[in-house]
Design a protein around this motif. Structure first.
Motif, short mmCIF file in Angstrom:
data_model
loop_
_atom_site.label_atom_id
_atom_site.label_comp_id
_atom_site.label_asym_id
_atom_site.label_seq_id
_atom_site.Cartn_x
_atom_site.Cartn_y
_atom_site.Cartn_z
N ASN A 14 35.59 32.59 7.61
CA ASN A 14 35.13 31.65 6.56
C ASN A 14 35.74 30.26 6.71
OD1 ASN A 14 33.52 33.60 5.28
ND2 ASN A 14 35.25 34.32 4.04
N ARG A 41 35.82 23.16 6.70
CA ARG A 41 35.02 23.73 5.63
C ARG A 41 35.48 25.18 5.42
NH1 ARG A 41 29.10 24.94 7.03
NH2 ARG A 41 29.21 22.79 7.82
N VAL A 42 35.85 25.52 4.20
CA VAL A 42 36.42 26.84 3.90
C VAL A 42 35.53 27.55 2.88
CG1 VAL A 42 38.43 28.10 3.06
CG2 VAL A 42 38.74 25.97 4.33
N GLY A 43 35.01 28.71 3.25
CA GLY A 43 34.17 29.49 2.36
C GLY A 43 34.99 30.36 1.44
N GLU A 82 25.61 20.23 -2.18
CA GLU A 82 27.01 20.01 -2.52
C GLU A 82 27.20 18.74 -3.34
OE1 GLU A 82 29.14 19.62 1.26
OE2 GLU A 82 28.96 17.45 1.13
N ASP A 134 26.59 31.46 -0.79
CA ASP A 134 28.01 31.45 -0.51
C ASP A 134 28.56 30.10 -0.96
OD1 ASP A 134 27.92 33.98 0.69
OD2 ASP A 134 27.32 33.11 2.61
N HIS A 135 29.83 30.07 -1.35
CA HIS A 135 30.43 28.84 -1.84
C HIS A 135 31.49 28.34 -0.85
CE1 HIS A 135 28.93 31.09 -5.34
NE2 HIS A 135 28.58 29.90 -5.79
N TYR A 136 31.72 27.05 -0.86
CA TYR A 136 32.72 26.49 0.04
C TYR A 136 33.30 25.20 -0.52
CZ TYR A 136 29.09 23.16 1.49
OH TYR A 136 28.12 22.18 1.50
N SER A 144 35.24 21.59 1.23
CA SER A 144 35.44 20.92 2.50
C SER A 144 36.22 19.63 2.30
CB SER A 144 34.10 20.62 3.19
OG SER A 144 33.35 19.66 2.45
N ARG A 179 22.12 23.72 2.52
CA ARG A 179 23.26 23.67 1.61
C ARG A 179 23.08 22.54 0.61
NH1 ARG A 179 27.63 21.88 4.61
NH2 ARG A 179 26.43 21.68 6.54
N ASP A 192 26.08 27.41 -0.06
CA ASP A 192 25.44 27.63 1.23
C ASP A 192 24.37 28.71 1.08
OD1 ASP A 192 24.71 28.16 3.81
OD2 ASP A 192 26.75 28.18 4.61
#
Length: 221
Positions: free
Chosen positions: A180, A218-220, A76, A26-28, A30, A74, A69
């Motif tokens: 998310n 943090r926003v997915g 980043e 999954d991507h996010y 932040s 994770r 993620d």
């Protein structure tokens, strides 16, 4: 040479993150904002007189990141910025080599960093506890730096910057507040390796280290 190696390291770190198997993650994105407390910085110089130590006021810290993620862990890429005003310096005087402490100072120091971070997440029933560590590169800049008589006489200030390697460790909590979206509260310890600053007729070695307390989202996607 040192600057070239630092920039090369940062590029390789980000390239390595980009090459991770993103399809399985999954991507996010932040963002965090908070306070930074810099440790006093001791100066090591060939000369035995001059500035011996620099103290700083509390300052601002900002972080932005994009990551992948994988569940328990994770990866980043992070860009960070922190700025602290310079409070005072200690000076070793010539010729008696006596130390004058608490000399009033002006100016600020800022740190622009590019880091590759790894995280380990522990699910605590909906709330994630995590530990993190990272390495990268930082550009440290001193601006309008002057002290003692230079302040009273409105003398000239010193401006200089250097690029060096950096590392950080930390821990935090992520609390879901929407689909998310997670509220992120964290502590990090950030430090650079030694770099050179002007000191009399020669350069001196110094490093920067700070404690940071931050809050963000943090926003997915």
């Amino acid at each position: 040479m040192k600057k070239t190696l630092a920039l090369l390291f940062a590029g390789l770190a980000v390239a390595g993150l980009s090459a991770a198997p993103a399809s399985a993650a999954d991507h996010y994105v932040s963002g965090n904002v908070g306070l930074s407390w810099m440790n006093d910085s001791s100066i090591a110089a060939d000369e035995v007189y001059g500035i011996d130590e620099i103290s700083f006021d509390a300052g601002l810290s900002l972080l932005g990141a994009v990551g992948c993620d994988y569940g328990d862990y994770r990866l980043e890429a992070e860009i960070g910025y922190q700025q602290n005003d310079i409070d005072e310096v200690n000076i070793i005087n010539e010729p008696e080599f006596a130390v004058t402490s608490g000399v009033p100072s002006e100016g600020n120091v800022s740190v622009l960093s590019l880091m590759a971070n790894g995280y380990y997440d522990i699910n605590l029933g909906g709330v994630d506890l995590y530990a993190t560590a990272g390495m990268g590169v930082a550009q440290v800049s001193f601006e309008d730096f002057r002290y003692g008589d230079a302040i009273e006489e409105d003398g000239g200030s010193m401006d200089f910057s250097e690029t060096t390697l950096a590392w950080q460790v930390g821990a935090g909590l992520a609390v879901p507040i929407g689909t998310n979206i997670a509220l992120d509260a964290r502590y990090r310890y950030f430090a650079t390796t030694d770099f050179s600053i002007p000191q009399g007729k020669s350069d001196a070695n110094i490093n920067i280290a700070s404690h940071n307390v931050l809050l963000g989202l943090r926003v997915g996607f």
